[in-house]
Motif scaffolding. Structure first.
Motif, PDB file in Angstrom:
ATOM      1  N   THR A   1       0.849  -1.200   0.000  1.00 22.72           N
ATOM      2  CA  THR A   1       0.000   0.000   0.000  1.00 22.72           C
ATOM      3  C   THR A   1       0.883   1.249   0.000  1.00 22.72           C
ATOM      4  O   THR A   1       2.105   1.158   0.042  1.00 22.72           O
ATOM      5  CB  THR A   1      -0.910   0.039   1.254  1.00 22.72           C
ATOM      6  OG1 THR A   1      -0.093   0.210   2.419  1.00 22.72           O
ATOM      7  CG2 THR A   1      -1.732  -1.231   1.392  1.00 22.72           C
ATOM      8  N   GLY A   2       0.242   2.400  -0.091  1.00 20.22           N
ATOM      9  CA  GLY A   2       0.949   3.662   0.177  1.00 20.22           C
ATOM     10  C   GLY A   2       1.393   4.449  -1.029  1.00 20.22           C
ATOM     11  O   GLY A   2       1.772   5.607  -0.883  1.00 20.22           O
ATOM     12  N   LEU A   3       1.380   3.859  -2.223  1.00 22.70           N
ATOM     13  CA  LEU A   3       1.717   4.656  -3.395  1.00 22.70           C
ATOM     14  C   LEU A   3       0.453   4.791  -4.243  1.00 22.70           C
ATOM     15  O   LEU A   3      -0.500   5.396  -3.797  1.00 22.70           O
ATOM     16  CB  LEU A   3       2.920   4.058  -4.133  1.00 22.70           C
ATOM     17  CG  LEU A   3       4.234   4.083  -3.321  1.00 22.70           C
ATOM     18  CD1 LEU A   3       5.394   3.469  -4.094  1.00 22.70           C
ATOM     19  CD2 LEU A   3       4.601   5.492  -2.898  1.00 22.70           C
ATOM     20  N   ARG A   4       0.436   4.268  -5.471  1.00 24.08           N
ATOM     21  CA  ARG A   4      -0.774   4.418  -6.292  1.00 24.08           C
ATOM     22  C   ARG A   4      -1.991   3.832  -5.581  1.00 24.08           C
ATOM     23  O   ARG A   4      -1.987   2.663  -5.179  1.00 24.08           O
ATOM     24  CB  ARG A   4      -0.586   3.727  -7.649  1.00 24.08           C
ATOM     25  CG  ARG A   4      -0.073   4.667  -8.734  1.00 24.08           C
ATOM     26  CD  ARG A   4       0.162   3.957 -10.032  1.00 24.08           C
ATOM     27  NE  ARG A   4      -1.026   3.330 -10.583  1.00 24.08           N
ATOM     28  CZ  ARG A   4      -1.053   2.739 -11.771  1.00 24.08           C
ATOM     29  NH1 ARG A   4       0.039   2.714 -12.524  1.00 24.08           N
ATOM     30  NH2 ARG A   4      -2.154   2.178 -12.217  1.00 24.08           N
ATOM     31  N   GLU A   5      -3.036   4.637  -5.442  1.00 25.45           N
ATOM     32  CA  GLU A   5      -4.202   4.229  -4.677  1.00 25.45           C
ATOM     33  C   GLU A   5      -4.935   3.058  -5.328  1.00 25.45           C
ATOM     34  O   GLU A   5      -5.562   2.253  -4.640  1.00 25.45           O
ATOM     35  CB  GLU A   5      -5.153   5.411  -4.479  1.00 25.45           C
ATOM     36  CG  GLU A   5      -4.627   6.498  -3.552  1.00 25.45           C
ATOM     37  CD  GLU A   5      -3.702   7.499  -4.221  1.00 25.45           C
ATOM     38  OE1 GLU A   5      -3.508   7.423  -5.459  1.00 25.45           O
ATOM     39  OE2 GLU A   5      -3.172   8.373  -3.516  1.00 25.45           O
TER      40      GLU A   5
ATOM     41  N   HIS B   1      -3.519   0.571  -6.893  1.00 25.18           N
ATOM     42  CA  HIS B   1      -2.775  -0.620  -6.474  1.00 25.18           C
ATOM     43  C   HIS B   1      -3.144  -0.993  -5.033  1.00 25.18           C
ATOM     44  O   HIS B   1      -3.345  -2.163  -4.714  1.00 25.18           O
ATOM     45  CB  HIS B   1      -1.265  -0.364  -6.548  1.00 25.18           C
ATOM     46  CG  HIS B   1      -0.728  -0.287  -7.940  1.00 25.18           C
ATOM     47  ND1 HIS B   1       0.598  -0.076  -8.211  1.00 25.18           N
ATOM     48  CD2 HIS B   1      -1.333  -0.374  -9.145  1.00 25.18           C
ATOM     49  CE1 HIS B   1       0.786  -0.057  -9.518  1.00 25.18           C
ATOM     50  NE2 HIS B   1      -0.375  -0.223 -10.109  1.00 25.18           N
TER      51      HIS B   1
ATOM     52  N   LEU C   1      -5.944  -0.412  -3.413  1.00 25.66           N
ATOM     53  CA  LEU C   1      -7.280  -1.021  -3.398  1.00 25.66           C
ATOM     54  C   LEU C   1      -7.251  -2.434  -3.951  1.00 25.66           C
ATOM     55  O   LEU C   1      -7.811  -3.370  -3.365  1.00 25.66           O
ATOM     56  CB  LEU C   1      -8.240  -0.170  -4.232  1.00 25.66           C
ATOM     57  CG  LEU C   1      -8.706   1.136  -3.603  1.00 25.66           C
ATOM     58  CD1 LEU C   1      -9.343   2.036  -4.649  1.00 25.66           C
ATOM     59  CD2 LEU C   1      -9.704   0.834  -2.498  1.00 25.66           C
TER      60      LEU C   1
ATOM     61  N   ILE D   1      -5.446  -4.929  -1.542  1.00 26.84           N
ATOM     62  CA  ILE D   1      -6.235  -5.269  -0.355  1.00 26.84           C
ATOM     63  C   ILE D   1      -7.295  -6.306  -0.733  1.00 26.84           C
ATOM     64  O   ILE D   1      -7.491  -7.305  -0.034  1.00 26.84           O
ATOM     65  CB  ILE D   1      -6.893  -4.010   0.247  1.00 26.84           C
ATOM     66  CG1 ILE D   1      -5.825  -3.071   0.822  1.00 26.84           C
ATOM     67  CG2 ILE D   1      -7.903  -4.393   1.336  1.00 26.84           C
ATOM     68  CD1 ILE D   1      -6.345  -1.675   1.149  1.00 26.84           C
TER      69      ILE D   1
ATOM     70  N   THR E   1       0.843  -3.120   7.027  1.00 29.66           N
ATOM     71  CA  THR E   1       1.231  -1.827   6.470  1.00 29.66           C
ATOM     72  C   THR E   1       1.910  -0.998   7.563  1.00 29.66           C
ATOM     73  O   THR E   1       2.038  -1.457   8.700  1.00 29.66           O
ATOM     74  CB  THR E   1      -0.003  -1.064   5.932  1.00 29.66           C
ATOM     75  OG1 THR E   1      -0.675  -0.398   7.014  1.00 29.66           O
ATOM     76  CG2 THR E   1      -0.979  -2.003   5.217  1.00 29.66           C
TER      77      THR E   1
END
Lengths: 217, 217
Positions: free
Chosen positions: B109-113, B115, B117, B120, B136
Motif C-alpha cells: 500500500t501507500g503509493l498508487r491508490e 494498487h 485497493l 487489499i 502496512t
C-alpha cells in the motif's frame, strides 16, 4: 518517464485539505496553492499554515489543534464534534452549507488505509450535491452516477471501481474492454489503459469510481 | 501516544515484499527482516537487496529490473509476464506453487491508490488457499470467510469492509455495534474501536476485510 496530462484542469474554487499525506505532486499541490479558498480538516491546519495557506475555515472537533493555533484561528475554527461524520465529511458539510459547489479534495489518501478507503467512497455521496474531484500524488478520482465519456491521454493508466457487484459495466476506448462486466472485487477493473483522448463507460445504476494516474506510459 | 499491540505476532515463514511503500513501521519492517524467506515483486527487489535482504525469488515481468541486477539474481529471477495478474499475484502464485502457506504481505500500500485497493481485495482471494495477512505502516488487514472472533487491544481502531452490499454483519465487542448492518459504502463501518482483548463479527457470506491499526487510543 512521467508525463502529466496537459489538458486536465482540476482547478476548483474551493479546495478541501484533508489530514492524509500533504500533496507533493505538482497537480494537487498547484490546485491547493491556487485555490480561491481553502477549507482544512483540523488535523491539516498546521501544515497548511506553515506553507503560507490562509484557510477560510478549519473544521473539526479541535482535538488535533494546539491551544495556540486554535486561539490564532479565532472564528475561522468551526467546531464540529459530530461522531457520525469523519473529518472530511465535516469539511464537506461546511462547504455545502456555504454554497460552495466547485470542490477539489487533496490530502485525503496516503496514510491510514482505512481513511483512504473511506474518503474515496465518500466522493460517491458528495457528488450528488456538488462538482467534486479528489486529487492525490498519484492520480485523480472522479465519480459518475450515470454513463459518461471521460477525458484521457493515450497510455494513461485507468482503474474502475464499483460498490454494487451486480451492476454491469461496459467500456469503449480502454485497452482491455469491459463487456457487461460485474465487479465483485476491487482489483477486477484496475490497471487498464486509455487508448486516446477519451473513453466511455456505460452502466445503469452507479456510482462508478474512476481513477486516472498522472503518469502516462 | 502510539502503542503497538504487544500480543500480536504476525511472524510468517514467507514474506512477500510488494512494490508499494517500503515498510518503515517496526511491525512490518521486523516481520520482513526476520522472515525465513522473502519473495519480492520485481519492482521491490532493488530496495530489498539494499537493506540486506537476500530474496529466495524475485517474480515479475522484469521490466523494472536493471540488466545488472537481473544478471546478479540469476535463477532467482522468476519471469512471469502474465498480463492477467498484477505483481502481487505473480509473487503469491509463486509461493502457492512452492507450497508456502504461511504468508505475510508487506509493502502493498501507500503509493498508487488503485494498487492499494486492488492489493487489499486480492487478500480475499488468497485467503481461500493459505494463511495470509497484510501488514502496512499503519495497521494490519485480515480477511474472514465466516464469522470470527478477532484479537484486539482495548482502544485499538478497527475498520470493516465488505464486497457484498446485501450481506448483513453484526458485531460484539466494538464501541459502535453493528446490528445486521449492510455495507454499501466503504466508509460505513470504518473508525470503530475495540473495547477489549477481542471482538466478534457474525455474518453469512463473506469475505469480510478487517483492518486494525497499530496505534491504540
Amino acid at each position: 518517464m512521467e508525463k502529466t496530462d496537459p489538458k486536465k484542469d482540476y482547478t476548483a474554487r474551493t479546495v478541501i485539505l484533508a489530514n492524509g499525506n500533504f500533496p507533493s505532486h505538482p497537480v494537487p499541490y498547484g490546485v491547493l496553492m491556487e485555490a480561491e479558498r481553502v477549507v482544512c480538516c483540523d488535523g491539516a491546519a498546521e501544515r497548511a499554515i506553515s506553507v503560507g495557506i490562509d484557510p477560510v475555515a478549519v473544521v473539526g472537533d479541535g482535538d488535533s489543534l494546539s491551544v495556540e493555533l486554535r486561539g490564532r484561528l479565532g472564528s475561522k475554527f468551526i467546531h464540529d464534534a459530530n461522531q457520525d461524520d469523519n473529518d472530511l465529511s465535516k469539511a464537506f458539510n461546511y462547504c455545502r452549507k456555504a454554497g460552495w459547489k466547485s470542490l477539489a479534495i487533496v490530502g485525503a489518501t496516503g496514510l491510514r488505509e482505512d481513511h483512504t478507503l473511506g474518503n474515496i467512497s465518500l466522493l460517491s455521496d458528495y457528488v450528488t450535491e456538488c462538482d467534486v474531484v479528489m486529487l492525490t500524488d498519484h492520480g485523480v478520482f472522479t465519480v459518475y452516477l450515470r454513463s459518461a465519456t471521460i477525458a484521457s491521454v493515450s497510455g494513461q493508466q485507468v482503474s474502475i471501481f464499483a460498490f454494487d457487484p451486480m451492476m454491469a459495466i461496459s467500456s469503449r476506448g480502454l485497452k482491455y474492454s469491459l463487456n457487461e462486466m460485474r465487479l465483485s472485487r476491487w482489483w477486477q477493473a484496475t490497471l487498464n489503459e486509455a487508448e486516446g483522448e477519451s473513453f466511455r463507460l456505460e452502466f445503469n445504476g452507479g456510482p462508478v469510481v474512476v481513477y486516472r494516474t498522472w503518469a502516462v506510459r
